[in-house]
Design a protein around this motif. Structure first.
Motif, PDB file in Angstrom:
ATOM      1  N   UNK A 167       2.169  -0.735   6.657  1.00  0.00           N
ATOM      2  CA  UNK A 167       2.872  -1.832   7.317  1.00  0.00           C
ATOM      3  C   UNK A 167       3.938  -1.345   8.289  1.00  0.00           C
ATOM      4  N   UNK A 168       3.987  -0.043   8.556  1.00  0.00           N
ATOM      5  CA  UNK A 168       5.053   0.493   9.392  1.00  0.00           C
ATOM      6  C   UNK A 168       4.841   0.138  10.862  1.00  0.00           C
ATOM      7  N   UNK A 208       0.844  -1.187   0.000  1.00  0.00           N
ATOM      8  CA  UNK A 208       0.000   0.000   0.000  1.00  0.00           C
ATOM      9  C   UNK A 208       0.886   1.247   0.000  1.00  0.00           C
ATOM     10  N   UNK A 209       1.894   1.218  -0.858  1.00  0.00           N
ATOM     11  CA  UNK A 209       2.838   2.332  -0.944  1.00  0.00           C
ATOM     12  C   UNK A 209       2.171   3.618  -1.405  1.00  0.00           C
ATOM     13  N   UNK A 210       0.965   3.510  -1.948  1.00  0.00           N
ATOM     14  CA  UNK A 210       0.247   4.721  -2.363  1.00  0.00           C
ATOM     15  C   UNK A 210      -0.121   5.595  -1.164  1.00  0.00           C
ATOM     16  N   UNK A 211      -0.077   5.033   0.034  1.00  0.00           N
ATOM     17  CA  UNK A 211      -0.407   5.795   1.238  1.00  0.00           C
ATOM     18  C   UNK A 211       0.769   6.617   1.763  1.00  0.00           C
ATOM     19  N   UNK A 212       1.947   6.367   1.247  1.00  0.00           N
ATOM     20  CA  UNK A 212       3.154   6.892   1.866  1.00  0.00           C
ATOM     21  C   UNK A 212       3.398   8.378   1.656  1.00  0.00           C
ATOM     22  N   UNK A 252       9.490   2.700  -1.973  1.00  0.00           N
ATOM     23  CA  UNK A 252       9.345   1.340  -1.444  1.00  0.00           C
ATOM     24  C   UNK A 252       8.943   1.259   0.020  1.00  0.00           C
ATOM     25  N   UNK A 253       8.319   2.303   0.542  1.00  0.00           N
ATOM     26  CA  UNK A 253       7.791   2.240   1.904  1.00  0.00           C
ATOM     27  C   UNK A 253       6.279   2.057   1.838  1.00  0.00           C
ATOM     28  N   UNK A 254       5.787   1.059   2.538  1.00  0.00           N
ATOM     29  CA  UNK A 254       4.351   0.814   2.673  1.00  0.00           C
ATOM     30  C   UNK A 254       3.938   1.327   4.041  1.00  0.00           C
ATOM     31  N   UNK A 255       3.388   2.541   4.073  1.00  0.00           N
ATOM     32  CA  UNK A 255       3.076   3.179   5.354  1.00  0.00           C
ATOM     33  C   UNK A 255       2.106   2.357   6.188  1.00  0.00           C
ATOM     34  N   UNK A 261       9.237  -1.751   4.544  1.00  0.00           N
ATOM     35  CA  UNK A 261       9.703  -2.042   3.185  1.00  0.00           C
ATOM     36  C   UNK A 261       9.543  -3.541   2.931  1.00  0.00           C
ATOM     37  N   UNK A 262       8.691  -3.938   1.984  1.00  0.00           N
ATOM     38  CA  UNK A 262       8.421  -5.361   1.793  1.00  0.00           C
ATOM     39  C   UNK A 262       9.659  -6.214   1.562  1.00  0.00           C
TER      40      UNK A 262
END
Length: 291
Positions: free
Chosen positions: A276-277, A36-40, A271-274, A238-239
């Motif tokens: 999943x942080x 869901x990197x679109x959230x980052x 490459x950060x999926x906010x 980051x996956x």
């Protein structure tokens, strides 16, 4: 003033060319791993409230830097794939390059590097452009399903960017297939591994890499920072981050040095999926690279 207030307030007079333009790229459709990197981009801007504009380590202040926040391009959440979003991003980055001396693209998955660099280069990849990546991966997978977040370096080389004008820092020992490593080596890509960064230190190694790129004719530089270059302890969002990666201070040192380099025309953070942080740790690491 915190860094978010600085970004929101700008500082570039109306109609003037800013020193930095920030552009969000909420793309995730081209990610090989579900993301869901679109959230980052939104999470990144929010995290900037945690940072002062004053850099006590180097005696500088972001408040003196004229910045313009161009908002986010339309993402790919409503699309079947990333193709249309890539085209929108390429056009947006081309426009951003006219607004500022340096463009910072906040992703989003790493597939954005190809359209962003193409937008800035405007068809002149083979002239004097170079690419510097901070990444655990070579990103030279064959684009069998079209551009993905594992293909941008190969995409750019096949579009005309000479391999000897590409350098990669932070490549991880167990994160790449052997044929990908050979593909990069056969095209002259300068590869420096994460272990070399730890042994030599970032400033010395970065200086060596920039010298190598300059010898091959690089006068304008695009910098791609895939946050999965960090050790997974620092980048749980980051996956594809791995144990044994870099530490945040390595990227912070590189960012400071590159920020003073007039050859740098753009940087992306990817490459950060906010979603999943953990405690906002990865997004704050991301923020620390810009702030």
């Amino acid at each position: 003033m915190n860094a978010r207030e600085w970004l929101e307030g700008g500082g570039a007079p109306a109609g003037a060319v800013a020193e930095l333009a920030v552009l969000g790229a909420p793309l995730a459709r081209a990610s090989i791993s579900p993301s869901q990197a679109q959230l980052t981009p939104a999470a990144f801007r929010a995290a900037l409230t945690r940072f002062s504009t004053h850099d006590g380590d180097h005696g500088t202040d972001l408040e003196t830097l004229a910045v313009v926040d161009l908002g986010d391009v339309e993402g790919d959440a409503g699309d079947a794939d990333a193709v249309a979003a890539h085209a929108r991003l390429e056009s947006a980055v081309a426009g951003a390059g006219l607004r500022a001396a340096v463009v910072a693209v906040i992703g989003g998955d790493n597939s954005l590097t190809r359209p962003a660099m193409c937008g800035l280069a405007g068809g002149a990849l083979a002239d004097d452009w170079g690419l510097l990546t901070f990444d655990a991966h070579h990103d030279v997978r064959p684009p069998l399903d079209g551009p993905r977040n594992g293909t941008p370096v190969r995409d750019l080389i096949e579009l005309g960017l000479p391999g000897e004008r590409v350098a990669q820092i932070g490549i991880h020992g167990f994160a790449n297939a052997g044929d990908h490593a050979r593909w990069a080596r056969d095209r002259g890509v300068h590869v420096r591994r994460a272990a070399e960064v730890r042994a030599s230190g970032m400033p010395r190694l970065l200086d060596e890499v920039l010298d190598a790129l300059e010898r091959h004719g690089v006068r304008r530089l695009y910098v791609d920072i895939d946050m999965d270059v960090l050790d997974r302890a620092f980048a749980p969002a980051c996956p594809a981050s791995m144990p044994g990666g870099l530490a945040p201070h390595h990227l912070q040192e590189a960012a400071h040095l590159l920020g003073a380099d007039p050859r740098v025309r753009a940087v992306d953070l990817t490459e950060v999926d906010a979603a999943a942080d953990v405690a906002g740790g990865t997004v704050r690491c991301m923020g620390s690279v810009l702030a």
